[in-house]
Design a protein around this motif. Structure first.
Motif, PDB file in Angstrom:
ATOM      1  N   ALA A 124      27.809  11.851 -10.429  1.00 42.75           N
ATOM      2  CA  ALA A 124      27.287  11.885  -9.054  1.00 42.75           C
ATOM      3  C   ALA A 124      27.851  10.676  -8.331  1.00 42.75           C
ATOM      4  N   SER A 125      29.096  10.795  -7.951  1.00 45.54           N
ATOM      5  CA  SER A 125      29.818   9.646  -7.396  1.00 45.54           C
ATOM      6  C   SER A 125      30.763  10.129  -6.304  1.00 45.54           C
ATOM      7  N   PRO A 126      31.349   9.218  -5.554  1.00 46.61           N
ATOM      8  CA  PRO A 126      32.376   9.633  -4.598  1.00 46.61           C
ATOM      9  C   PRO A 126      33.519  10.403  -5.263  1.00 46.61           C
ATOM     10  N   SER A 128      33.290  12.511  -7.871  1.00 40.58           N
ATOM     11  CA  SER A 128      32.894  13.906  -8.110  1.00 40.58           C
ATOM     12  C   SER A 128      32.894  14.703  -6.815  1.00 40.58           C
ATOM     13  N   GLU A 129      32.557  14.053  -5.706  1.00 38.80           N
ATOM     14  CA  GLU A 129      32.608  14.742  -4.421  1.00 38.80           C
ATOM     15  C   GLU A 129      34.057  15.052  -4.035  1.00 38.80           C
ATOM     16  N   ALA A 130      34.976  14.126  -4.319  1.00 36.15           N
ATOM     17  CA  ALA A 130      36.389  14.370  -4.026  1.00 36.15           C
ATOM     18  C   ALA A 130      36.943  15.483  -4.898  1.00 36.15           C
ATOM     19  N   LYS A 132      35.173  18.092  -5.936  1.00 35.15           N
ATOM     20  CA  LYS A 132      34.676  19.319  -5.309  1.00 35.15           C
ATOM     21  C   LYS A 132      35.533  19.714  -4.108  1.00 35.15           C
ATOM     22  N   ALA A 133      36.062  18.704  -3.411  1.00 45.12           N
ATOM     23  CA  ALA A 133      36.897  18.973  -2.233  1.00 45.12           C
ATOM     24  C   ALA A 133      38.337  19.310  -2.610  1.00 45.12           C
ATOM     25  N   ALA A 255      38.235   8.107  -4.427  1.00 45.74           N
ATOM     26  CA  ALA A 255      37.762   9.009  -3.379  1.00 45.74           C
ATOM     27  C   ALA A 255      38.465   8.799  -2.057  1.00 45.74           C
TER      28      ALA A 255
END
Length: 643
Positions: A124-126, A128-130, A132-133, A255
């Protein structure tokens, strides 16, 4: 590391190195090392093949292309018959120290889950968000076990290791974060540190305060603070609102565009990319040197481009000429503490061994363009070496005592160079003797230096330290202007020339500066004192640091200068003599001070006021010399590279 190129040398006829003088060999990317190399139609494939066969007087003519090798000459030239490596007329030649990285695939949520088994903060970090993108890609590649030497490029532009805060891609103007209230000793407190407790454990920390940039490991972390394994060396403290810092080594920060993360255990490189990395040229540094001339003498390298690599000569090298070298990304590292417990290897990291290293005697680098280095643009070591007419910029991005030109040894000449955008000093002058050779003075003259003090303070465009007897070394006719401190501190000095901590027997004359907090010249005679310096005909003011004790400034003379002089009380008590300096309240009536034209107008009160100093202030058309750096009526001298 990436596998280095292996050059397979075919058998060389015995007559090849015994041939007539002046033989020319050819090299081209389309060539073959089994060819004879004697015509443009039968070229060698590698420059090393030339180096294997050439003797005194021979030339290696290099055709356009990229060469991924480290050239080690088999022999040296002789005086009057150098061995020459030269780009062919009109050729674009690049020695590339990096190798292509391929095999990229997009990182998935499943990959993040696998990473989270050993690094739970990745889930749950920047990063992991990157993922997903769809912005994170990876490949398996061996870049060695030391992450601090990894350097990655996309389309010939350096990427940056993932860190917090994201510094951006301008290495000399990074986004900076400062320790906040509550910081002390080895603890950085900052409410902006919002990652969970334990997130930063084991990360690498870069800190910068005063004149010290250093690296350390994070021992423990909590929301709002990190504690280092040791307080920053030299200063032994983290200072609220003054210590800048950055944290790296956690995949969770991957990220931002142009950033990477490397896992040495898994030998996996991760890259943030807006599109498929396969559409770009992704490279990683593999070789330190393009030309290893540490065992060579009487050798010339002309018209060669360097990428992610450099050139070095050795202790016994002599008669080496480097001419029209274009070098980008000369040296790289991010560890600047190197296990030291105090200043030693921290402050001086990279000074002796980065950038173009000229060691030995009577070697020179001229007409070159050098940019981007964690350390120096040029390291001038040994004795009687020369750096002239070079353009150097965006170096010392780690903010140590490395510099545009780091001058060690003695009897060195540094003239007509243009240096800009450096982490600390444009020129760092450190006095050393060379075993077996009688020392002599340095000459640092006609250089144009700007954009210094970007990452470190208590500094100057030309900085010299500490407690050395400089044998009359001359710092003259330099233009030193527009420092660009990127820190928030107003505590520490920035000057044009700084003779720090007891430097003595210097001639500082005819220099011009503007925009410097402490003026064009700063003398620090605290502690051991600063003796027998001649400070003559400078324009832009100065600052003096002396204690009020007899003998601290014996023999130092300050004559014929224009601009305010601060700190006189302690200096004059210590024996310093002042004469014929223009009072600060008197307008010198420059030709156009707003446009930095500091020549004297016809009505200037600085005319006809100077003490005559032969060789220092000759040339005035008046009966007596002028004050300041420009003699009235004389042709205006200029500084910087003459090209």
């Amino acid at each position: 590391m990436l596998a280095s190129l292996s050059v397979v040398a075919a058998a060389v006829p015995a007559t090849a190195v015994q041939a007539e003088e002046g033989r020319t060999y050819y090299v081209a990317p389309s060539g073959r090392d089994t060819a004879n190399g004697l015509t443009a139609r039968t070229p060698f494939r590698h420059i090393q093949r030339c180096a294997d066969v050439m003797g005194p007087g021979d030339t290696c003519l290099i055709m356009s292309g990229t060469y991924q090798e480290t050239v080690v000459p088999a022999r040296s030239g002789t005086p009057g018959r150098p061995i020459t490596y030269r780009a062919a007329e009109g050729a674009q030649v690049t020695m590339n120290g990096a190798d292509r990285v391929r095999g990229w695939s997009k990182v998935t949520g499943r990959d993040v889950a696998a990473i989270a088994r050993t690094d739970p903060y990745a889930a749950a970090s920047p990063f992991s968000e990157a993922v997903k993108a769809g912005r994170i890609h990876s490949t398996r590649v061996d870049l060695g076990s030391d992450v601090t030497t990894v350097q990655v490029f996309t389309d010939k532009k350096m990427n940056v290791e993932a860190q917090w805060p994201d510094p951006g891609l301008d290495l000399l103007a990074p986004t900076l974060q400062y320790a906040a209230a509550g910081s002390a000793e080895a603890t950085i407190a900052d409410p902006a540190l919002t990652r969970p407790a334990g997130y930063w454990d084991g990360a690498r920390a870069l800190t910068g305060y005063w004149y010290v940039s250093a690296t350390a490991k994070v021992k423990s972390s909590a929301v709002g603070s990190v504690t280092l394994d040791a307080a920053p060396p030299c200063v032994h403290k983290v200072v609220p609102k003054e210590t800048r810092y950055a944290l790296a080594g956690k995949i969770g920060e991957l990220a931002h565009p142009g950033t990477w993360f490397y896992d040495p255990a898994a030998k996996r490189l991760y890259l943030y990319s807006e599109d498929d990395p396969g559409r770009h040229t992704i490279e990683a540094k593999s070789r330190t040197l393009a030309f290893d001339l540490t065992g060579a003498s009487h050798t010339s390298v002309v018209g060669i481009g360097l990428f992610a690599s450099s050139i070095a000569t050795g202790d016994s090298s002599t008669g080496i000429t480097l001419n029209r070298i274009t070098g980008k990304y000369l040296s790289h590292y991010t560890d600047i503490t190197r296990g030291a417990t105090d200043c030693g290897s921290t402050v001086t990291r990279g000074v002796a061994d980065t950038g173009i290293v000229l060691n030995g005697t009577h070697n020179r680098i001229v007409n070159s363009d050098l940019s981007f280095s964690a350390g120096n643009g040029i390291a001038l070591r040994g004795q009687n070496n020369t750096a002239t007419d070079n353009v150097i910029h965006d170096v010392d991005y780690m903010g140590t005592y490395a510099a545009g030109i780091a001058v060690q040894g003695n009897s060195q000449t540094v003239m007509n160079n243009t240096i800009s955008r450096v982490g600390r000093s444009g020129i760092n002058l450190q006095w050393n003797t060379v075993e077996g050779l009688a020392p002599g003075p340095d000459r640092i003259a006609y250089n144009d230096i700007s954009g210094y003090a970007r990452l470190s303070l208590d500094v100057a465009a030309i900085y010299t330290c500490c407690s050395a007897w400089m044998m009359g070394s001359s710092l003259d006719h330099n233009v030193l202007h527009d420092p660009a401190p990127a820190t928030t501190s107003t505590t520490f000095g920035i000057s044009g020339i700084y003779a720090d901590n007891g430097q003595s027997d210097l001639v500082i004359a005819n220099n011009v500066g503007w925009g410097n907090r402490e003026g064009t010249v700063m003398l620090n005679g605290l502690g051991t004192g600063s003796h027998d310096n001649g400070v003559y005909n400078n324009t832009g003011g100065m600052t003096l640091f002396y204690v009020k004790e007899p003998g601290q400034s014996t023999g130092t003379k300050i004559y014929n200068n224009v601009g305010p002089i601060r700190g006189l009380d302690g200096a004059t008590d210590g024996g310093l003599v002042l004469s014929a300096n223009l009072p600060a309240e008197v307008d010198p009536l420059f030709v156009d001070a707003a446009r930095h034209d500091y020549r004297l107008s016809e009505a200037s009160p600085a005319r006809n006021r100077g003490i005559a100093l032969p060789g220092i202030n000759d040339g005035s058309t008046d009966p007596a010399p002028s004050l300041g750096a420009y003699q009235y009526g004389a042709p205006k001298w200029t500084a910087g590279a003459r090209r």
